[in-house]
Design a protein around this motif. Structure first.
Motif, PDB file in Angstrom:
ATOM      1  N   TRP A  16      21.256  14.835 -71.621  1.00 20.70           N
ATOM      2  CA  TRP A  16      20.189  14.392 -70.726  1.00 20.70           C
ATOM      3  C   TRP A  16      19.138  15.478 -70.565  1.00 20.70           C
ATOM      4  O   TRP A  16      17.944  15.212 -70.619  1.00 20.70           O
ATOM      5  CB  TRP A  16      20.756  14.026 -69.356  1.00 20.70           C
ATOM      6  N   HIS A  19      17.066  15.764 -73.627  1.00 21.35           N
ATOM      7  CA  HIS A  19      16.111  14.664 -73.661  1.00 21.35           C
ATOM      8  C   HIS A  19      14.941  14.929 -72.710  1.00 21.35           C
ATOM      9  O   HIS A  19      13.781  14.702 -73.047  1.00 21.35           O
ATOM     10  CB  HIS A  19      16.807  13.355 -73.296  1.00 21.35           C
ATOM     11  N   LEU A  20      15.239  15.406 -71.508  1.00 22.38           N
ATOM     12  CA  LEU A  20      14.180  15.712 -70.547  1.00 22.38           C
ATOM     13  C   LEU A  20      13.229  16.772 -71.092  1.00 22.38           C
ATOM     14  O   LEU A  20      11.999  16.629 -70.990  1.00 22.38           O
ATOM     15  CB  LEU A  20      14.783  16.204 -69.228  1.00 22.38           C
ATOM     16  N   ARG A  22      12.641  17.465 -74.184  1.00 23.85           N
ATOM     17  CA  ARG A  22      11.882  16.879 -75.292  1.00 23.85           C
ATOM     18  C   ARG A  22      10.749  16.001 -74.754  1.00 23.85           C
ATOM     19  O   ARG A  22       9.633  16.028 -75.267  1.00 23.85           O
ATOM     20  CB  ARG A  22      12.801  16.074 -76.206  1.00 23.85           C
ATOM     21  N   GLN A  23      11.025  15.224 -73.711  1.00 25.39           N
ATOM     22  CA  GLN A  23       9.985  14.387 -73.108  1.00 25.39           C
ATOM     23  C   GLN A  23       8.861  15.245 -72.545  1.00 25.39           C
ATOM     24  O   GLN A  23       7.690  14.924 -72.692  1.00 25.39           O
ATOM     25  CB  GLN A  23      10.575  13.507 -72.001  1.00 25.39           C
ATOM     26  N   ARG A  24       9.223  16.349 -71.890  1.00 28.62           N
ATOM     27  CA  ARG A  24       8.206  17.252 -71.353  1.00 28.62           C
ATOM     28  C   ARG A  24       7.375  17.850 -72.477  1.00 28.62           C
ATOM     29  O   ARG A  24       6.144  17.935 -72.379  1.00 28.62           O
ATOM     30  CB  ARG A  24       8.868  18.351 -70.523  1.00 28.62           C
ATOM     31  N   SER A  25       8.021  18.229 -73.558  1.00 24.63           N
ATOM     32  CA  SER A  25       7.300  18.794 -74.700  1.00 24.63           C
ATOM     33  C   SER A  25       6.328  17.782 -75.300  1.00 24.63           C
ATOM     34  O   SER A  25       5.180  18.120 -75.626  1.00 24.63           O
ATOM     35  CB  SER A  25       8.297  19.261 -75.761  1.00 24.63           C
ATOM     36  N   ARG A  26       6.764  16.551 -75.437  1.00 26.82           N
ATOM     37  CA  ARG A  26       5.885  15.504 -75.976  1.00 26.82           C
ATOM     38  C   ARG A  26       4.698  15.259 -75.054  1.00 26.82           C
ATOM     39  O   ARG A  26       3.565  15.059 -75.514  1.00 26.82           O
ATOM     40  CB  ARG A  26       6.664  14.210 -76.181  1.00 26.82           C
ATOM     41  N   ALA A  27       4.945  15.260 -73.740  1.00 21.03           N
ATOM     42  CA  ALA A  27       3.856  15.069 -72.784  1.00 21.03           C
ATOM     43  C   ALA A  27       2.866  16.229 -72.868  1.00 21.03           C
ATOM     44  O   ALA A  27       1.645  16.017 -72.839  1.00 21.03           O
ATOM     45  CB  ALA A  27       4.411  14.934 -71.371  1.00 21.03           C
ATOM     46  N   GLN A  60       1.013  11.502 -68.352  1.00 17.55           N
ATOM     47  CA  GLN A  60       1.709  12.625 -68.982  1.00 17.55           C
ATOM     48  C   GLN A  60       1.909  13.770 -67.993  1.00 17.55           C
ATOM     49  O   GLN A  60       2.948  14.434 -68.004  1.00 17.55           O
ATOM     50  CB  GLN A  60       0.952  13.098 -70.228  1.00 17.55           C
ATOM     51  N   VAL A  63       4.860  12.851 -65.928  1.00 16.11           N
ATOM     52  CA  VAL A  63       6.107  13.083 -66.676  1.00 16.11           C
ATOM     53  C   VAL A  63       6.488  14.554 -66.586  1.00 16.11           C
ATOM     54  O   VAL A  63       7.638  14.901 -66.287  1.00 16.11           O
ATOM     55  CB  VAL A  63       5.965  12.647 -68.152  1.00 16.11           C
ATOM     56  N   VAL A  67       9.865  15.898 -64.726  1.00 24.51           N
ATOM     57  CA  VAL A  67      10.867  16.616 -65.523  1.00 24.51           C
ATOM     58  C   VAL A  67      11.076  18.017 -64.953  1.00 24.51           C
ATOM     59  O   VAL A  67      12.218  18.493 -64.851  1.00 24.51           O
ATOM     60  CB  VAL A  67      10.466  16.659 -67.013  1.00 24.51           C
TER      61      VAL A  67
END
Length: 83
Positions: A16, A19-20, A22-27, A60, A63, A67
């Motif tokens: 988890w 994943h968090l 990675r989501q922050r990096s994408r944002a 973003q 997000v 995160v």
């Protein structure tokens, strides 16, 4: 419903957290692209209709903030400083 104590395996928690992050990096990457001049458009059948770059940027940023809060909670629990 009452309080339930459930043990979640550490491996699942780590997934988890991964994943968090990675989501922050994408944002952050999406915001960087917008800062470089890229735009986001709503459209239909491949035809852009409305520029929604500001809305996308705010999403973003939300997000990233959420995160960061979750990761701070995670770190607080692991370091024993959480309430």
């Amino acid at each position: 419903m009452g309080n339930l104590d459930r043990l979640v395996p550490a491996g699942i928690i780590e997934q988890w957290v991964f994943h968090l992050r990675r989501q922050r990096s994408r944002a952050m990457d999406a915001i960087w692209l917008m800062d470089q001049g890229y735009t986001v458009h709503d459209g239909r059948n491949g035809v852009p209709i409305d520029d929604v770059t500001e809305r996308a940027r705010k999403e973003q940023e939300t997000v990233i903030a959420e995160v960061n809060d979750l990761l701070a909670l995670y770190d607080g629990i692991n370091l024993g400083t959480a309430d």
